[in-house]
Design a protein around this motif. Sequence first.
Motif, PDB file in Angstrom:
ATOM      1  N   GLU B 519       0.826  -1.204   0.000  1.00 21.45           N
ATOM      2  CA  GLU B 519       0.000   0.000   0.000  1.00 21.45           C
ATOM      3  C   GLU B 519       0.868   1.266   0.000  1.00 21.45           C
ATOM      4  O   GLU B 519       0.641   2.195  -0.755  1.00 21.45           O
ATOM      5  N   VAL B 520       1.900   1.264   0.859  1.00 21.35           N
ATOM      6  CA  VAL B 520       2.723   2.460   1.069  1.00 21.35           C
ATOM      7  C   VAL B 520       3.814   2.587   0.001  1.00 21.35           C
ATOM      8  O   VAL B 520       4.242   3.679  -0.343  1.00 21.35           O
ATOM      9  N   GLY B 521       4.270   1.441  -0.508  1.00 18.57           N
ATOM     10  CA  GLY B 521       5.375   1.484  -1.466  1.00 18.57           C
ATOM     11  C   GLY B 521       6.729   1.481  -0.779  1.00 18.57           C
ATOM     12  O   GLY B 521       7.760   1.720  -1.399  1.00 18.57           O
ATOM     13  N   ILE B 522       6.722   1.256   0.523  1.00 19.69           N
ATOM     14  CA  ILE B 522       7.974   1.186   1.291  1.00 19.69           C
ATOM     15  C   ILE B 522       7.860  -0.040   2.194  1.00 19.69           C
ATOM     16  O   ILE B 522       6.814  -0.254   2.809  1.00 19.69           O
ATOM     17  N   THR B 523       8.928  -0.839   2.263  1.00 22.03           N
ATOM     18  CA  THR B 523       8.838  -2.115   2.980  1.00 22.03           C
ATOM     19  C   THR B 523       8.725  -1.925   4.494  1.00 22.03           C
ATOM     20  O   THR B 523       9.539  -1.231   5.100  1.00 22.03           O
ATOM     21  N   LEU B 524       7.710  -2.551   5.075  1.00 22.97           N
ATOM     22  CA  LEU B 524       7.578  -2.608   6.532  1.00 22.97           C
ATOM     23  C   LEU B 524       8.171  -3.941   6.964  1.00 22.97           C
ATOM     24  O   LEU B 524       7.643  -5.004   6.637  1.00 22.97           O
ATOM     25  N   GLU B 525       9.322  -3.868   7.671  1.00 22.17           N
ATOM     26  CA  GLU B 525      10.036  -5.098   8.027  1.00 22.17           C
ATOM     27  C   GLU B 525       9.713  -5.526   9.448  1.00 22.17           C
ATOM     28  O   GLU B 525       9.538  -4.683  10.335  1.00 22.17           O
ATOM     29  N   HIS B 526       9.675  -6.840   9.639  1.00 26.12           N
ATOM     30  CA  HIS B 526       9.502  -7.371  10.985  1.00 26.12           C
ATOM     31  C   HIS B 526      10.884  -7.375  11.620  1.00 26.12           C
ATOM     32  O   HIS B 526      11.674  -8.276  11.404  1.00 26.12           O
ATOM     33  N   GLU B 527      11.195  -6.335  12.381  1.00 25.61           N
ATOM     34  CA  GLU B 527      12.565  -6.105  12.826  1.00 25.61           C
ATOM     35  C   GLU B 527      12.992  -7.073  13.931  1.00 25.61           C
ATOM     36  O   GLU B 527      14.018  -7.713  13.822  1.00 25.61           O
ATOM     37  N   SER B 528      12.188  -7.148  15.002  1.00 28.47           N
ATOM     38  CA  SER B 528      12.586  -7.993  16.139  1.00 28.47           C
ATOM     39  C   SER B 528      11.368  -8.595  16.816  1.00 28.47           C
ATOM     40  O   SER B 528      10.288  -8.015  16.795  1.00 28.47           O
ATOM     41  N   GLU B 529      11.632  -9.738  17.462  1.00 25.46           N
ATOM     42  CA  GLU B 529      10.627 -10.386  18.295  1.00 25.46           C
ATOM     43  C   GLU B 529      11.182 -10.371  19.702  1.00 25.46           C
ATOM     44  O   GLU B 529      12.353 -10.684  19.904  1.00 25.46           O
ATOM     45  N   PHE B 530      10.366 -10.002  20.658  1.00 28.49           N
ATOM     46  CA  PHE B 530      10.853  -9.933  22.043  1.00 28.49           C
ATOM     47  C   PHE B 530      10.019 -10.842  22.936  1.00 28.49           C
ATOM     48  O   PHE B 530       8.798 -10.922  22.779  1.00 28.49           O
ATOM     49  N   ASP B 531      10.698 -11.517  23.895  1.00 29.73           N
ATOM     50  CA  ASP B 531       9.945 -12.221  24.935  1.00 29.73           C
ATOM     51  C   ASP B 531       9.185 -11.190  25.759  1.00 29.73           C
ATOM     52  O   ASP B 531       8.040 -11.395  26.132  1.00 29.73           O
ATOM     53  N   TRP B 532       9.885 -10.075  26.040  1.00 30.98           N
ATOM     54  CA  TRP B 532       9.231  -8.988  26.772  1.00 30.98           C
ATOM     55  C   TRP B 532       9.923  -7.668  26.444  1.00 30.98           C
ATOM     56  O   TRP B 532      11.096  -7.672  26.061  1.00 30.98           O
ATOM     57  N   VAL B 533       9.181  -6.592  26.581  1.00 27.39           N
ATOM     58  CA  VAL B 533       9.763  -5.247  26.419  1.00 27.39           C
ATOM     59  C   VAL B 533       9.253  -4.380  27.563  1.00 27.39           C
ATOM     60  O   VAL B 533       8.081  -4.480  27.945  1.00 27.39           O
ATOM     61  N   ALA B 534      10.136  -3.577  28.130  1.00 34.04           N
ATOM     62  CA  ALA B 534       9.716  -2.628  29.176  1.00 34.04           C
ATOM     63  C   ALA B 534       9.878  -1.206  28.658  1.00 34.04           C
ATOM     64  O   ALA B 534      10.951  -0.839  28.194  1.00 34.04           O
ATOM     65  N   PHE B 535       8.798  -0.443  28.695  1.00 34.08           N
ATOM     66  CA  PHE B 535       8.868   0.988  28.352  1.00 34.08           C
ATOM     67  C   PHE B 535       8.946   1.774  29.652  1.00 34.08           C
ATOM     68  O   PHE B 535       8.115   1.600  30.540  1.00 34.08           O
ATOM     69  N   CYS B 536       9.958   2.634  29.763  1.00 34.60           N
ATOM     70  CA  CYS B 536      10.186   3.370  31.008  1.00 34.60           C
ATOM     71  C   CYS B 536       9.373   4.661  31.024  1.00 34.60           C
ATOM     72  O   CYS B 536       9.164   5.276  29.985  1.00 34.60           O
ATOM     73  N   PRO B 537       8.986   5.095  32.232  1.00 30.48           N
ATOM     74  CA  PRO B 537       8.372   6.430  32.329  1.00 30.48           C
ATOM     75  C   PRO B 537       9.466   7.488  32.280  1.00 30.48           C
ATOM     76  O   PRO B 537      10.640   7.191  32.496  1.00 30.48           O
ATOM     77  N   MET B 538       9.064   8.745  31.968  1.00 25.63           N
ATOM     78  CA  MET B 538      10.031   9.836  32.082  1.00 25.63           C
ATOM     79  C   MET B 538      10.328  10.029  33.562  1.00 25.63           C
ATOM     80  O   MET B 538       9.484   9.696  34.412  1.00 25.63           O
ATOM     81  N   ARG B 539      11.485  10.586  33.867  1.00 25.78           N
ATOM     82  CA  ARG B 539      11.803  10.788  35.284  1.00 25.78           C
ATOM     83  C   ARG B 539      10.767  11.719  35.908  1.00 25.78           C
ATOM     84  O   ARG B 539      10.371  12.704  35.311  1.00 25.78           O
ATOM     85  N   ASN B 540      10.367  11.396  37.131  1.00 19.80           N
ATOM     86  CA  ASN B 540       9.392  12.201  37.876  1.00 19.80           C
ATOM     87  C   ASN B 540       8.084  12.380  37.124  1.00 19.80           C
ATOM     88  O   ASN B 540       7.468  13.432  37.180  1.00 19.80           O
ATOM     89  N   SER B 541       7.684  11.366  36.383  1.00 18.73           N
ATOM     90  CA  SER B 541       6.430  11.487  35.647  1.00 18.73           C
ATOM     91  C   SER B 541       5.895  10.092  35.409  1.00 18.73           C
ATOM     92  O   SER B 541       6.629   9.107  35.488  1.00 18.73           O
TER      93      SER B 541
END
Lengths: 229, 735
Positions: B519-541
């Motif tokens: 659709e886009v004309g640009i390849t969407l690649e499956h970059e990585s598979e993770f068992d788990w990922v943690a997204f951190c909060p900003m400090r003091n937020s």
Amino acid sequence: MNTSRQQPRVELPELDAGLTLVDIDSDLGVTPVQSLLFDCVFAGTGGAYWVDAAGTVQTTRLRELAPDRRYLDRIHVARGFTAYQQTSLLDRLAGEHVTNPSVVVATGIDRLYRDSDVSTPHAQELLVRSIAALARVGRVHDVPVIVTRSRDDEFTEPVVNAAKTQLHCRDTQFGPRFTDAAGDVDALVYHLADGWVQTTLAYWQEVLAHRAQMHDAPVVSEETAPQIS
Amino acid sequence: MVLTVDFRSSGDVVHWALTDDGVARTVHEGYTPTLFVGDTVRNLYGRRGGSTPTPPDRDGLSDSLLELRTVLSGQDAVADIQCESHRQTFRTDPRPILRIDAASIDAVRRIAQRIQQFNHPAEYTCYNVDITRQFRYCLETDTSANPDQSVRSLRSLTLSIPAHKSGHASLTHLTIDGDAAGPTPEAAVNAVDRSVRERDPDVIVVSTADLIPLLFEAADTHDVPHFELGRASGYTKLAGESTYTSYGQVGHSPARYTVPGRVVIDESNTFFYHEAGLAGCLDLVDRAGLPLEELGWASIGRVLTALQIRAARDRDVLVPWQAWRPELFKPAATLDAADRGGTTFAPAVGVHEDVHELDFASLYPNIIRTRNISPETVRCGCCDSDDVPDLGYSICETDGYLPTVLGPLIDARSSIKDQIEETTDNAERERLESDSSAIKWILVSCFGYQGFSNAKFGRIECHEAINAFAREILLDAKTALEDAGWRVLHGIVDSIWVTPASDRDQRSLATVAAEVSDEVGITLEHESEFDWVAFCPMRNSESGALTRYFGKRRHEDRPSAGEVGDAIKTRGIEARQRSTPPWVTTVQEDALCVFDETRSPDAVCDVLHRHLTALRRGDVATDDLVVANRVSKRADAYTQETLIVAALRRAQHHGTSLAPGQTIRYVVVSADGHGIDRVRLPFEETQSYDVDWYEDAAIRAIESIVSCVGWENEDIRQYLADTTETTLESYLGGE
């Protein structure tokens, strides 16, 4: 003077055609100039042309100030990022791209010319040329041209000499006040009699909503009508 | 085919090329570099400027160009003046303008400055003024910048002194290809002289360019006869040292020196040699046509500019000197829409299981290529179409030049990536990775460079258009993934993280990605598979930080206990930051391993406790406690007495001045102390350190990890206090 609570006096200086240099107390930022710009747009039929060399065209603030988003379509902006680009833009104001302006604004006219990659004599020449270009736009279209500078010193003396009017916008205890050296202008924008200072944004939003309704009622939508109490 | 080009003060140019057993030297007498002078600023960029400038028609030169011609004719700096027709912009036809051949390479800028001072300040536009000299020579004489290694491979020699040493005494620390040169300055100079004669290198790599004058001075002092570094006598200073600001960051560029007949690469002043090695540099020389010595010190922008200049010349467009071309006027409403930058979805803070990362391959370069974005195509003025989402800008139907510059690089990178996958030869893989890395940087930077005010052919509207397309593409991909049963956890610019949405069936990611790519004309690649990922909060937020996360890659094992390897991907946390002392990095990586095994903040804090015990016992080597900060201004320009200032002053005390842009390294020995005694420099080999300061640093690094499960700094400190008590109790035998 009408002092009724429903009709408070909200004043902005009326600008004549030609160059007006506005020096602003740094605490007030660029908002007083944006307010003058909006005021000219409310009153006129054309648009505003704003050439910014000071990095002050932040549309967030313009969007927040606009009593109606449609006004943003009538403000044409272009930013100079180098002394050379700014020189081109100020000359471009005199070309066919600029039609029926209500006001022309040039913020930080001296700033880029102070950059180290432009030699001092050359910078002075470019500045003078730019001032001449602005004066010409004011004459050709018979509209006010608002100019601000980043510093009051010898380098910007030619701006003072070319300006028909020199306004100073001061932050007073009763609110922002525009005055000129000759004593012809003295506009306290909106009297904060009780000394209660609102946030800068809310203050100017109210001022502009009121001015817009005064000049240009049909464009101002119901929800954004002034709520000054 | 050229190795390097020397410019002699006589005006002659010496051109060196490889031969089977050495080099061939050709003298080019009477080389006259060329610049051009064209129409007034007004007619191209001012009142007659715009999308397509409309300068008034004329057959020959304008009056003011004729006047200039009269003034310049006969001046010493000028060898010849002619009238020639060329294009001054991508959107104007060839017009008669002045061609000036300068008497020497140094005369070019002198002439341009004279023109600037003559007549009104914006009366003339100048072209082909600030092109680096070797590059200019290759362009104007149609010489390939590639040294042609089919003749033979390049020979190189590396001369190094430790960074904190300077002056003649430093020569006693000099190494030649890693081996000590000699115990005295005299012995070192003799050793260098011998090596250069025996090896006859094509490339001399120096740890700092200051070594070149230093070696010549020392040779003089110690009467070393006929000392030379070059293939002819002497050396040339090409530029003095300077400090500059770029993107708000202060940089330092050291003085540049060269020697006849050889390429000098200064390790303290090279981006591409560090990133890609000599092989990668040579690959880029071939692609960009910038000669090796100039590529050595070039920024990414300079290489991109070289590529653009070549493409412009193919279209008979000259290279503007000063950045006169401004942006077009636009309604504030449009600027408001354009100014939003790249799209990001706020990340879902916390730990998520079964996460997949999908990336658009080279998104920005591919947008430029597939959407025909180029300085002369965006808001072209000739097409009345609404092509750029949200902004309504038109994009010209005529092919832009920027896609033709980037296309070959995009293709080359993807083919190199395929070769890396296929090859089994380690040396080959290493070489391919160097080439790939050099190209990657150019592709990554081409977007930002479009918004850089002094870029030769940059244009802010291109920058805005690319952003607008990128936003639309990322949002469309999000919708497609959600429709296919996936929950989008985070998205930033060209990457999306998803996990299976609960209570939904999922269509395969490969299928959805293929559909989006089509659709886009640009390849969407499956970059990585993770068992788990943690997204951190900003400090003091509580909100998520956009680029602070870590996760365990599926099917990747950690190398051994305590090592992270490629198994855990980290971004934005201390272990990724250059300034972090190695010991703090170790603490954080140990903690990451334990977090992977246990997901327990208690267990992570136990790791911290163990390291802090060693720290307090004085068991940590000070080498592992070195902080490395980038210097942003001179020591006396700092207004606060930070540790960096203390370290800079201490370095000054030892006779070494660090300039902005360089890196200062120090160990904190007493953060609350006074002046230069708060820190020690690495070579002072101190044994003591400030336990509390490093403890705080370690606690912050642990906070980065456990914050994703809701622990704050106080929780860690409380846990440590409790643990200490427990340990004490167990030591005392308990109750």
